[in-house]
Design an enzyme around this catalytic site. Structure first.
Site, short mmCIF file in Angstrom:
data_model
loop_
_atom_site.label_atom_id
_atom_site.label_comp_id
_atom_site.label_asym_id
_atom_site.label_seq_id
_atom_site.Cartn_x
_atom_site.Cartn_y
_atom_site.Cartn_z
N ASP A 1 -21.04 15.07 -28.38
CA ASP A 1 -21.73 16.36 -29.08
C ASP A 1 -22.92 16.57 -27.76
O ASP A 1 -23.73 17.77 -27.45
CB ASP A 1 -22.99 16.12 -30.66
CG ASP A 1 -23.94 16.96 -30.65
OD1 ASP A 1 -24.01 18.06 -30.55
OD2 ASP A 1 -25.48 16.39 -30.42
N HIS B 1 -32.10 15.05 -42.87
CA HIS B 1 -32.75 15.40 -41.39
C HIS B 1 -33.74 16.43 -41.47
O HIS B 1 -33.32 17.48 -42.38
CB HIS B 1 -31.18 16.76 -40.77
CG HIS B 1 -31.46 16.56 -39.75
ND1 HIS B 1 -31.58 15.62 -38.09
CD2 HIS B 1 -31.65 18.62 -39.41
CE1 HIS B 1 -31.56 17.11 -37.25
NE2 HIS B 1 -31.34 18.27 -37.86
N ARG C 1 -24.05 24.17 -24.43
CA ARG C 1 -24.84 25.23 -24.89
C ARG C 1 -25.58 25.55 -24.30
O ARG C 1 -26.11 26.84 -24.33
CB ARG C 1 -24.55 24.66 -26.15
CG ARG C 1 -24.00 24.77 -27.27
CD ARG C 1 -23.56 23.37 -28.49
NE ARG C 1 -24.44 24.27 -29.43
CZ ARG C 1 -25.24 24.25 -30.57
NH1 ARG C 1 -25.10 22.34 -30.63
NH2 ARG C 1 -26.39 24.68 -31.29
N SER D 1 -23.08 20.43 -35.03
CA SER D 1 -23.49 19.50 -33.81
C SER D 1 -25.25 18.24 -34.72
O SER D 1 -24.38 16.73 -33.86
CB SER D 1 -24.98 20.16 -32.85
OG SER D 1 -25.78 19.44 -32.23
N LYS E 1 -23.63 13.70 -35.73
CA LYS E 1 -24.58 12.58 -35.93
C LYS E 1 -25.63 12.12 -36.65
O LYS E 1 -25.35 10.90 -37.07
CB LYS E 1 -26.19 13.28 -34.63
CG LYS E 1 -25.61 13.03 -33.32
CD LYS E 1 -26.58 14.17 -32.31
CE LYS E 1 -26.73 15.84 -32.84
NZ LYS E 1 -27.77 16.52 -31.93
#
Ligand code: URA
Length: 425
Positions: free
Chosen positions: A170, A91, A177, A192, A196
């Site tokens: 999420d 990520h 948010r 968050s 995922k």
């Protein structure tokens, strides 16, 4: 009011008061909150209120791990029966010209690692992996669970978008948010992102936490704080997680756009392309045979197979646009090649979007010809804007701001700033 509704309200009231008063939430309180958000029994104002309390009061590691797990489990997790692992993903916290996923997923697959990569779209000045891949005519990023399983089994990697069922908590909380100015909060960001990723059914996760003007985190200190929290929570959730802190004061590679980034990724997959893109990919890949495989072209073949399996036709990848060149006004060294301004130039030209539902132009973008520390002669191109007449003046202004040339050579900017490894125990 029915008894069970009264009881539910008492539970959420107590959860709100606990965090409002600065105390830690228990795992069962966090589970009730997340389940209530998804079922609708926790109202949007109640959820927004807890997000604000977490924003102000923070969360300890046990709470962060519980929140991440509850959000991961808010929908069915992906699983890969009949496919041998290990299952690994990367990520990136996002940047300009960051096409590493396009190279890394097929490279890992070629090395025998399975890569079920669920990725996102670009927002603002940073590009999104899915937007880049969709520049390949026919490429589908909306694979269902069955297709994801098939592509992973047949090719060893996929890159697709979040399915509706994946970590639904999420989606709801992230939208709230955004509405309530509670995005910039470490425990909420960690939960968050990781919810995922953990829903992909991974054994291992590598994080690329970007630092600099083009990144979410502008300072090394902030990036390290985020990276350390993600590494603690990832490992605390049972997935081996490490992070690299990498430079995003200037773009990764030379191409910043959609189709042109795919073309640059293809170069890298064939053992060519910009040195920084290759170095970053190899550092994240962390495998002794990675260089040999990149140079052999086998990772490119794997990428082409993935694209075909997802409906894409790489032979039809093109980017025909008008061009405008920014040229150096004097001889000297490039002292500034700013990721934020370059990302803004590509964005206003149409490569990016402000809202998730807006389209992007696959063909436009910016090609950077020189980075910080390069010597240039007067009149030499520093960058080329690939455009289709949209917001050209604004894009040019951004590019003018992006570059500076001076007689004095600057220090080279290191690409790898640090690593965060799991702590023992
Ligand atoms: N990306 C996410 O998916 N979530 C955040 O909170 C921030 C960035």
């Amino acid at each position: 009011m029915a008894r069970h509704l009264q009881w539910k309200n008492l539970v959420i009231d107590q959860i709100l008061r606990t965090k409002r008063d600065g105390h830690a939430l228990s795992t069962s309180q966090i589970d009730s909150f997340v389940a209530g958000v998804v079922s609708g029994s926790v109202s949007r104002p109640q959820a927004a209120s807890l997000l604000a309390c977490i924003f102000i009061r923070g969360m300890n590691d046990a709470e962060s791990i519980a929140l991440t797990r509850a959000m991961t489990d808010s929908g069915p997790k992906l699983s890969w029966p009949g496919i041998d692992g290990p299952f690994v993903d990367k990520h990136s916290t996002g940047g300009v010209g960051d096409k590493v996923s396009l190279v890394l997923a097929p490279l890992w697959a070629e090395l025998g690692i399975r890569v079920p990569m669920i990725s996102g779209r670009g927002l603002g000045h940073t590009g999104g992996t899915l937007d880049k891949l969709e520049a390949i005519p026919g490429y589908r990023c909306d694979l269902d669970d069955e297709a994801l399983h098939r592509v992973l089994r047949e090719v060893g990697c996929f890159i697709s978008g979040q399915t509706a069922a994946l970590a639904p908590a999420d989606r709801i909380l992230y939208a709230l948010r955004n509405e309530t100015q509670t995005v910039e909060c470490i425990p909420l960001i960690v939960a968050s992102i990781l919810s995922k990723k953990l829903a992909e059914g991974l054994d291992r996760l590598v994080l690329d936490v970007k630092v600099g003007t083009g990144a979410f985190m502008k300072t090394v200190g902030d990036a390290r704080t985020l990276a350390e929290a993600m590494v603690r929570v990832g490992n605390g959730s049972g997935v081996s997680t490490r992070a690299l802190l990498t430079d995003m004061s200037q773009p990764t590679g030379e191409a910043c756009g959609n189709a042109i980034e795919v073309m640059e990724a293809v170069d890298c997959l064939q053992g060519r392309g910009p040195a920084d893109l290759r170095a970053l990919t190899l550092a994240l890949c962390d495998h002794p045979d990675a260089e040999r495989v990149l140079d052999s072209g086998a990772a490119f073949e794997r990428f082409a197979r993935m694209a075909r399996a997802q409906g894409g036709d790489l032979t039809r990848l093109t980017a025909e646009t008008k061009r405008w060149e920014l040229r150096a006004e004097s001889d000297g060294f490039v002292t500034r090649c700013d990721a934020w301004n370059i990302g803004r130039a590509a964005f206003v030209a149409g490569a990016g979007r402000l809202r998730a539902e807006d389209p992007v132009d696959p063909a436009v973008g910016v090609m950077v010809h020189h980075k910080v520390g390069d010597h240039v002669s007067r009149g030499e191109p520093l960058a080329t804007l690939w455009h289709r007449d949209r917001a050209v003046d604004e894009a040019r202004r951004e590019l003018l701001l992006a570059f500076a040339v001076s007689e004095v050579a600057p220090a080279r900017v290191p690409l790898l700033i640090g690593t965060v490894e799991p702590t023992a125990g």
